[in-house]
Design a protein around this motif. Structure first.
Motif, PDB file in Angstrom:
ATOM      1  N   ASP A   1       0.707  -1.317   0.238  1.00 62.33           N
ATOM      2  CA  ASP A   1      -0.622  -0.461  -0.152  1.00 62.33           C
ATOM      3  C   ASP A   1       1.072   1.403  -0.217  1.00 62.33           C
ATOM      4  OD1 ASP A   1      -1.752   1.808   0.391  1.00 62.33           O
ATOM      5  OD2 ASP A   1      -3.071   0.597   1.974  1.00 62.33           O
ATOM      6  N   LYS A   2       1.530   1.546  -1.443  1.00 62.37           N
ATOM      7  CA  LYS A   2       1.571   3.334  -1.329  1.00 62.37           C
ATOM      8  C   LYS A   2       1.680   3.927  -0.820  1.00 62.37           C
ATOM      9  CE  LYS A   2       2.897   2.417  -5.575  1.00 62.37           C
ATOM     10  NZ  LYS A   2       3.614   2.679  -6.915  1.00 62.37           N
ATOM     11  N   ASP A   3       0.360   4.248  -0.737  1.00 65.06           N
ATOM     12  CA  ASP A   3      -0.338   5.613  -0.403  1.00 65.06           C
ATOM     13  C   ASP A   3      -0.399   4.924   1.443  1.00 65.06           C
ATOM     14  OD1 ASP A   3      -1.247   6.363  -3.200  1.00 65.06           O
ATOM     15  OD2 ASP A   3      -2.721   5.219  -3.540  1.00 65.06           O
ATOM     16  N   ALA A   4      -1.052   4.435   1.327  1.00 71.70           N
ATOM     17  CA  ALA A   4      -0.583   4.477   2.961  1.00 71.70           C
ATOM     18  C   ALA A   4       0.865   5.397   3.814  1.00 71.70           C
ATOM     19  CB  ALA A   4      -1.348   3.053   3.574  1.00 71.70           C
ATOM     20  N   PHE A   5       1.714   3.893   3.365  1.00 69.00           N
ATOM     21  CA  PHE A   5       3.080   4.037   3.433  1.00 69.00           C
ATOM     22  C   PHE A   5       3.493   6.096   3.081  1.00 69.00           C
ATOM     23  CE2 PHE A   5       7.541   4.722   1.806  1.00 69.00           C
ATOM     24  CZ  PHE A   5       8.078   4.339   2.627  1.00 69.00           C
ATOM     25  N   ALA A   6       3.200   6.447   1.922  1.00 71.42           N
ATOM     26  CA  ALA A   6       3.377   7.982   1.837  1.00 71.42           C
ATOM     27  C   ALA A   6       2.614   8.245   3.155  1.00 71.42           C
ATOM     28  CB  ALA A   6       2.944   8.707   0.684  1.00 71.42           C
ATOM     29  N   LYS A   7       1.265   7.958   3.160  1.00 71.12           N
ATOM     30  CA  LYS A   7       0.760   9.362   4.646  1.00 71.12           C
ATOM     31  C   LYS A   7       1.775   9.397   5.921  1.00 71.12           C
ATOM     32  CE  LYS A   7      -3.865   9.643   6.761  1.00 71.12           C
ATOM     33  NZ  LYS A   7      -5.322   9.309   6.646  1.00 71.12           N
ATOM     34  N   ASP A   8       1.941   7.555   6.907  1.00 71.04           N
ATOM     35  CA  ASP A   8       2.165   7.742   7.567  1.00 71.04           C
ATOM     36  C   ASP A   8       3.918   8.886   7.360  1.00 71.04           C
ATOM     37  OD1 ASP A   8       0.910   6.280   8.124  1.00 71.04           O
ATOM     38  OD2 ASP A   8       1.526   4.925   8.010  1.00 71.04           O
ATOM     39  N   VAL A   9       4.591   8.534   6.416  1.00 71.23           N
ATOM     40  CA  VAL A   9       5.677   9.043   6.550  1.00 71.23           C
ATOM     41  C   VAL A   9       5.989  10.555   5.918  1.00 71.23           C
ATOM     42  CG1 VAL A   9       7.874   9.455   5.009  1.00 71.23           C
ATOM     43  CG2 VAL A   9       6.955   7.208   5.218  1.00 71.23           C
TER      44      VAL A   9
ATOM     45  N   ALA B   1       2.200   2.543  11.578  1.00 72.07           N
ATOM     46  CA  ALA B   1       1.927   1.790  10.509  1.00 72.07           C
ATOM     47  C   ALA B   1       0.920   1.554  10.263  1.00 72.07           C
ATOM     48  CB  ALA B   1       3.070   0.898   9.831  1.00 72.07           C
ATOM     49  N   SER B   2       0.082   2.507   9.227  1.00 75.93           N
ATOM     50  CA  SER B   2      -1.011   1.755   8.517  1.00 75.93           C
ATOM     51  C   SER B   2      -1.165   0.831   7.438  1.00 75.93           C
ATOM     52  CB  SER B   2      -1.813   3.119   8.478  1.00 75.93           C
ATOM     53  OG  SER B   2      -1.467   4.220   7.117  1.00 75.93           O
ATOM     54  N   PHE B   3       0.508   0.536   6.787  1.00 75.51           N
ATOM     55  CA  PHE B   3       0.239  -0.149   5.661  1.00 75.51           C
ATOM     56  C   PHE B   3       0.680  -1.371   6.356  1.00 75.51           C
ATOM     57  CE2 PHE B   3       3.939   1.769   6.882  1.00 75.51           C
ATOM     58  CZ  PHE B   3       4.694   1.470   7.020  1.00 75.51           C
ATOM     59  N   ASP B   4       0.047  -2.125   5.228  1.00 76.38           N
ATOM     60  CA  ASP B   4       0.541  -3.893   5.325  1.00 76.38           C
ATOM     61  C   ASP B   4       2.500  -3.879   5.339  1.00 76.38           C
ATOM     62  OD1 ASP B   4       0.791  -3.211   2.106  1.00 76.38           O
ATOM     63  OD2 ASP B   4       1.229  -4.811   1.896  1.00 76.38           O
ATOM     64  N   TRP B   5       2.715  -4.327   5.605  1.00 76.66           N
ATOM     65  CA  TRP B   5       4.662  -4.988   6.089  1.00 76.66           C
ATOM     66  C   TRP B   5       4.661  -5.976   6.068  1.00 76.66           C
ATOM     67  CZ3 TRP B   5       7.449  -6.290  10.218  1.00 76.66           C
ATOM     68  CH2 TRP B   5       9.048  -5.962   9.483  1.00 76.66           C
ATOM     69  N   ASN B   6       6.150  -6.321   5.294  1.00 75.39           N
ATOM     70  CA  ASN B   6       6.805  -7.420   5.736  1.00 75.39           C
ATOM     71  C   ASN B   6       8.261  -7.640   5.636  1.00 75.39           C
ATOM     72  OD1 ASN B   6       8.301 -10.505   4.707  1.00 75.39           O
ATOM     73  ND2 ASN B   6       6.006 -10.976   4.559  1.00 75.39           N
ATOM     74  N   ASP B   7       9.025  -8.410   6.210  1.00 73.35           N
ATOM     75  CA  ASP B   7      10.277  -7.772   6.102  1.00 73.35           C
ATOM     76  C   ASP B   7      11.306  -8.904   5.102  1.00 73.35           C
ATOM     77  OD1 ASP B   7      11.250  -9.824   7.764  1.00 73.35           O
ATOM     78  OD2 ASP B   7      13.006  -8.693   8.706  1.00 73.35           O
ATOM     79  N   LEU B   8      10.728  -9.491   4.978  1.00 79.32           N
ATOM     80  CA  LEU B   8      11.200 -10.223   4.052  1.00 79.32           C
ATOM     81  C   LEU B   8      12.858 -11.028   4.188  1.00 79.32           C
ATOM     82  CD1 LEU B   8      10.063  -9.002   0.097  1.00 79.32           C
ATOM     83  CD2 LEU B   8       9.518 -11.024   1.735  1.00 79.32           C
ATOM     84  N   GLY B   9      12.997 -11.202   5.442  1.00 78.29           N
ATOM     85  CA  GLY B   9      13.902 -11.719   6.098  1.00 78.29           C
ATOM     86  C   GLY B   9      14.454 -12.973   5.704  1.00 78.29           C
ATOM     87  N   THR B  10      13.611 -13.840   5.826  1.00 76.07           N
ATOM     88  CA  THR B  10      13.803 -15.254   5.067  1.00 76.07           C
ATOM     89  C   THR B  10      12.922 -15.677   4.760  1.00 76.07           C
ATOM     90  OG1 THR B  10      12.021 -15.847   7.114  1.00 76.07           O
ATOM     91  CG2 THR B  10      14.392 -15.671   7.741  1.00 76.07           C
ATOM     92  N   TRP B  11      13.201 -17.685   4.665  1.00 79.53           N
ATOM     93  CA  TRP B  11      12.594 -17.888   3.109  1.00 79.53           C
ATOM     94  C   TRP B  11      10.860 -18.079   4.248  1.00 79.53           C
ATOM     95  CZ3 TRP B  11      12.836 -17.845  -1.270  1.00 79.53           C
ATOM     96  CH2 TRP B  11      15.429 -17.792  -2.134  1.00 79.53           C
TER      97      TRP B  11
END
Length: 356
Positions: free
Chosen positions: A121-129, A266-276
């Motif tokens: 969700d790019k819009d939610a990310f931009a709003k939070d930042v 954060a109001s957006f979805d998030w995944n750090d993609l740190g592992t398989w």
């Protein structure tokens, strides 16, 4: 777009838990990990570029990845690629970037963001930042984005905030190290803890002042280069001085010391993609719970697997459940998902037996 908005995209990590796809020569941020058509660094740049001017986005990376950055981000110039001649953790490179930006624009506010996170969700990310930007423009504070925990994760650091703070940005009480399982459960029960996503926002004036206050030797080292920053003399200065910097994270150097830190959930979805396993959680699954990238799978009595191959390769699996199966040129990994945290150590063993 606001010309005072800047971004520092952190792209120097190796991502060894994603071996054998991620290697020291070609780390995960330069791969299309989800088969989405863009690499992680391209997705991150695109996300930041929705509210930060293209020319105001700096890419912080190791010297060895310079060509990869320019190849994958053709819209940036060489001057926007900030190269570390030595690995010194996050504090020195953030100070270096902040001083470069401050010399160019003393009124700048900046976001520091990892290049390998997945945010849809790019819009939610931009709003939070931008909410954090606005606070940092008017107050001498340091801001961070936290992620509302969904389970008692022991792989993340946590941010404890003041329960008495109202809506929006909340005063940070303290940063907490990666906890054991029981401690993580207690954090969730208390209700005032967020996962530390490593996304930071501040004005260049405030972060530079924080280094002056809490990291005097570090600041003195990099202050010497101010006349050279953004000039042809910068490269020589950094190559001679950067290796002298203390190896320390921004968390230890500044955030655990400053009393003026605020966090926004954060109001957006998030995944750090740190592992398989984190990648498996993000991907669509077939009816047997198998997640695929590139592969065409024929599965018999095989469930919950993470399978990645070159595009279109046929994989036949029988009697394997909850495994990571990754086929990459001269390496084939077949490994239990429950032991994914051990892959970093496995890489060391492979190097010892077979070389780099």
């Amino acid at each position: 777009m606001n010309k005072n908005y800047y971004a520092v995209l952190m792209a120097g990590g190796v991502g060894s838990r994603f071996w054998p796809i991620s290697t020291a020569d070609y780390p995960k941020q330069f791969h299309d990990m989800l088969g989405a058509g863009s690499t992680l660094i391209q997705k991150t740049f695109e996300r930041l570029n929705t509210f930060v001017p293209t020319e105001n986005i700096l890419i912080l990376t190791n010297e060895r990845y310079n060509d990869l950055v320019l190849e994958q981000l053709p819209q940036v110039t060489q001057e926007q690629v900030v190269l570390e001649p030595a690995m010194r953790n996050t504090a020195p490179c953030i100070l270096y970037a902040a001083l470069k930006i401050k010399k160019k624009n003393p009124n700048a506010v900046m976001i520091v963001a990892p290049s390998d996170h997945w945010i849809e969700d790019k819009d939610a990310f931009a709003k939070d930042v931008e909410a954090c930007f606005k606070k940092c423009e008017t107050e001498q504070v340091l801001c961070t984005l936290g992620i509302t925990p969904t389970f008692a994760n022991t792989g993340f650091g946590y941010i404890e905030f003041d329960k008495a703070t109202g809506h929006g940005l909340k005063k940070v009480e303290q940063f907490r190290e990666k906890p054991d399982y029981e401690t993580a459960k207690s954090f969730l029960a208390q209700g005032n803890f967020l996962w530390n996503a490593g996304i930071f926002i501040w004005s260049v004036e405030t972060i530079v002042q924080a280094f002056k206050t809490y990291q005097r030797e570090q600041y003195a080292l990099f202050e010497k280069g101010i006349p050279a920053y953004n000039t042809p003399e910068e490269k020589a200065f950094i190559e001679s001085h950067y290796p002298q910097a203390e190896n320390i994270s921004i968390d230890y150097a500044i955030l655990e010391k400053s009393p003026a830190i605020f966090v926004l959930a954060a109001s957006f979805d998030w995944n750090d993609l740190g592992t398989w396993g984190s990648l498996y959680g993000k991907l669509d699954k077939d009816p047997d719970g198998n997640a695929l990238v590139g592969a065409r799978l024929l599965a018999q009595d095989a469930t919950g697997n993470m399978v990645r191959t070159k595009k279109g390769k046929i994989v036949v699996v029988d009697g394997i459940n909850d495994y990571i199966i990754v086929d990459k040129e001269d390496v084939l990994l077949i490994y239990p998902k429950r032991k994914e945290q051990d892959i970093k150590q496995i890489v060391a063993g492979v190097k010892e037996k077979f070389g780099t």
